[in-house]
Design a protein around this motif. Structure first.
Motif, mmCIF file in Angstrom:
data_model
loop_
_atom_site.group_PDB
_atom_site.id
_atom_site.type_symbol
_atom_site.label_atom_id
_atom_site.label_comp_id
_atom_site.label_asym_id
_atom_site.label_seq_id
_atom_site.Cartn_x
_atom_site.Cartn_y
_atom_site.Cartn_z
ATOM 1 N N HIS A 165 0.804 -1.220 0.000
ATOM 2 C CA HIS A 165 0.000 0.000 0.000
ATOM 3 C C HIS A 165 0.835 1.266 0.000
ATOM 4 N N ASN A 166 0.430 2.153 -0.882
ATOM 5 C CA ASN A 166 0.986 3.509 -0.881
ATOM 6 C C ASN A 166 2.499 3.530 -1.031
ATOM 7 N N ARG A 190 3.014 7.431 -5.914
ATOM 8 C CA ARG A 190 2.705 6.259 -5.084
ATOM 9 C C ARG A 190 1.452 5.569 -5.588
ATOM 10 N N GLU A 191 1.428 4.272 -5.331
ATOM 11 C CA GLU A 191 0.318 3.444 -5.801
ATOM 12 C C GLU A 191 0.043 2.357 -4.779
ATOM 13 N N ASN A 192 -1.106 1.710 -4.954
ATOM 14 C CA ASN A 192 -1.373 0.460 -4.245
ATOM 15 C C ASN A 192 -1.102 -0.634 -5.266
#
Ligand SMILES: *[C@@H]1O[C@H](CO)[C@@H](O)[C@H](O)[C@H]1NC(C)=O
Ligand SMILES: *[C@@H]1O[C@H](CO)[C@@H](O)[C@H](O)[C@H]1NC(C)=O
Ligand SMILES: *[C@@H]1O[C@H](CO)[C@@H](O)[C@H](O)[C@H]1NC(C)=O
Ligand SMILES: *[C@@H]1O[C@H](CO)[C@@H](O)[C@H](O)[C@H]1NC(C)=O
Ligand SMILES: *[C@@H]1O[C@H](CO)[C@@H](O)[C@H](O)[C@H]1NC(C)=O
Ligand SMILES: *[C@@H]1O[C@H](CO)[C@@H](O)[C@H](O)[C@H]1NC(C)=O
Ligand SMILES: *[C@@H]1O[C@H](CO)[C@@H](O)[C@H](O)[C@H]1NC(C)=O
Ligand SMILES: *[C@@H]1O[C@H](CO)[C@@H](O)[C@H](O)[C@H]1NC(C)=O
Length: 387
Positions: A167-168, A199-201
């Motif tokens: 996450h994130n 940022r990504e999941n």
């Protein structure tokens, strides 16, 4: 690449310009548009990254954690003329000291930006440009592991997908995920080929085939940000929780299959071992043909003293809800010949003893005769001894 950078130059300039001109922008719309066009055309037409005396950055690459402060300096070569020497940067402040322009950002929160340094080449409309790539990274907020679209126990020989959710985190192209089975590495996944800087999941998956050896095994995954030599000395790393796999499998016997025929001597102990392994623990039931005897529910069937009535086929059914295993034992009971040997031995003994007794009696009579003979001859025998 060059094109990208040029676009960036254009955006930086536009942003700075618009910020400065914010209040008067509307009243001077046409002027803004014109200025912007001029800037754009000038930048696009004139930024040369291959000029002889390029300004240079120290450091040459920046890796900064999202939200942290950062700084760099652009140096102009000593022989270069200080002609419109300047910096373009995403956020922060610049300060100039001679042929050095320093840039500091107290809080770097913009993803995938770079800093541009340039000066005008005398007597041309060209600019000599250098770019400082700035990698903003964000360690994950959390890392979690689970089976995709599945909960509860696993079944042997079926395929499942382990899922590692990060996450994130960003940028994703620096994230390397490792799956662990117990303490051994199950798989190291290469970084995803993502162009996204922010940022990504992200979810990483790994297919696994459940086997009975996986019962009780713990799985976990680990996400690591590998940012290269300019990055932090200790790459940011985060480990998931562990999950314990429960694998259900049908009963199976450990040892090689037992002999399908068991030969036992009458009166001996007959033991049939049907012990099997399974999850959940299996239950046992025994059937016997031809006769129907009340049999145990144990894995081992023991008959203390085998009789001819015990001869036949036994079937042990092992089941545990996942499957059933039938094990057959064909029991042959053979006669105990020891009593016959004993009888035969006794008969032989009787005959021998009878014979001996008969002979003894007969011999006894003979002995008397002999004694008489010896008796009569004794003095005669003694005479030659004395002589
Ligand atoms: C700059 O020089 C490199 C080789 O040093 C070359 O590959 C590249 O195409 C040049 N770029 C431009 C815009 O001329
Ligand atoms: C500018 O740099 C020189 C050395 O290059 C240094 O001595 C001086 O203190 C600097 N000035 C400022 C204002 O930082
Ligand atoms: C899980 O199920 C969803 C929808 O049911 C599907 O879109 C997804 O691909 C599945 N995931 C895996 C890893 O099989
Ligand atoms: C990641 O997921 C969380 C919720 O699980 C959500 O709040 C967050 O916005 C997501 N982040 C991104 C970058 O999509
Ligand atoms: C799982 O088993 C299938 C066949 O049953 C095989 O094609 C596949 O490669 C196996 N996967 C793994 C991860 O061992
Ligand atoms: C039955 O066989 C199992 C292994 O299959 C073994 O562990 C167990 O000791 C055996 N029991 C007897 C009574 O021989
Ligand atoms: C074996 O188990 C079944 C039920 O599982 C039961 O009906 C039967 O009485 C048991 N037999 C013996 C000999 O314990
Ligand atoms: C036991 O099974 C074998 C074959 O497995 C068969 O030849 C034999 O006749 C059977 N005996 C009885 C008593 O059913």
């Amino acid at each position: 690449m060059t094109h990208c950078v040029l676009k960036r130059v254009y955006i930086h300039q536009l942003l700075r310009f618009l910020t400065k001109q914010e209040e008067i922008m509307f009243s001077r719309g046409v002027f803004v548009a014109l200025s912007f066009m001029v800037t754009f055309l000038r930048t696009v037409s004139s930024c040369d990254y291959n000029c002889t005396y390029r300004p240079y950055f120290i450091p040459s690459r920046l890796v900064v954690k999202h939200g942290d402060s950062t700084s760099a300096a652009c140096h102009l070569c000593s022989s270069c003329q200080d002609n419109k020497f300047m910096l373009e940067f995403p956020a922060g402040e610049d300060s100039r000291n001679g042929t050095v322009i320093s840039w500091t950002s107290p809080k770097m929160t913009e993803w995938g930006r770079s800093v541009l340094c340039h000066y005008s080449i005398t007597a041309t409309d060209k600019m000599c440009c250098s770019e400082l790539p700035v990698t903003v990274y964000k360690p994950p907020d959390s890392v979690s592991i689970g089976f995709a679209n599945h909960s509860g126990q696993l079944y042997e020989a079926r395929q499942y997908t382990l899922q590692c959710k990060v996450h994130n985190v960003g940028p994703v192209r620096y994230v390397k995920v490792t799956f662990y089975r117990g303490s051994t590495v199950l798989e190291r996944l290469p970084a995803k080929n993502s162009v996204n800087e922010a940022r990504e999941n992200v979810t990483y998956t790994l297919n696994v085939n459940a086997s009975k050896e996986d019962d009780g095994v713990q799985y976990r995954c680990e996400a690591k940000l590998e940012l290269g030599s300019e990055g932090p000395q200790k790459p940011p790393m985060m480990t998931s929780q562990t999950i314990t796999a429960t694998v259900h499998y049908k009963p199976q016997r450990q040892d090689p299959t037992p002999p399908d025929q068991i030969t036992v001597t009458q009166g001996d102990t007959l033991q049939m071992n049907c012990t099997a392994e399974g999850n959940p623990h299996p239950s046992y039931s025994w059937r016997f043909l031809p006769a129907s005897l009340p049999l145990s529910n144990n894995s081992v069937l023991t008959i203390k003293s085998a009789a001819f009535a015990h001869q036949g086929n036994y079937t042990c059914s092992v089941s545990n809800g996942v499957g059933t295993l039938d094990v057959n034992f064909n029991v042959v009971v053979k006669a105990n010949i020891i009593p016959y040997i004993a009888i035969a031995t006794a008969v032989v003994l009787v005959v021998i003893v009878g014979g001996v007794v008969h002979w003894y009696r007969h011999s006894r009579r003979g002995q008397y005769n002999l004694r008489d003979v010896f008796h009569l001859n004794k003095p005669h025998i003694a005479v030659p001894t004395a002589e």
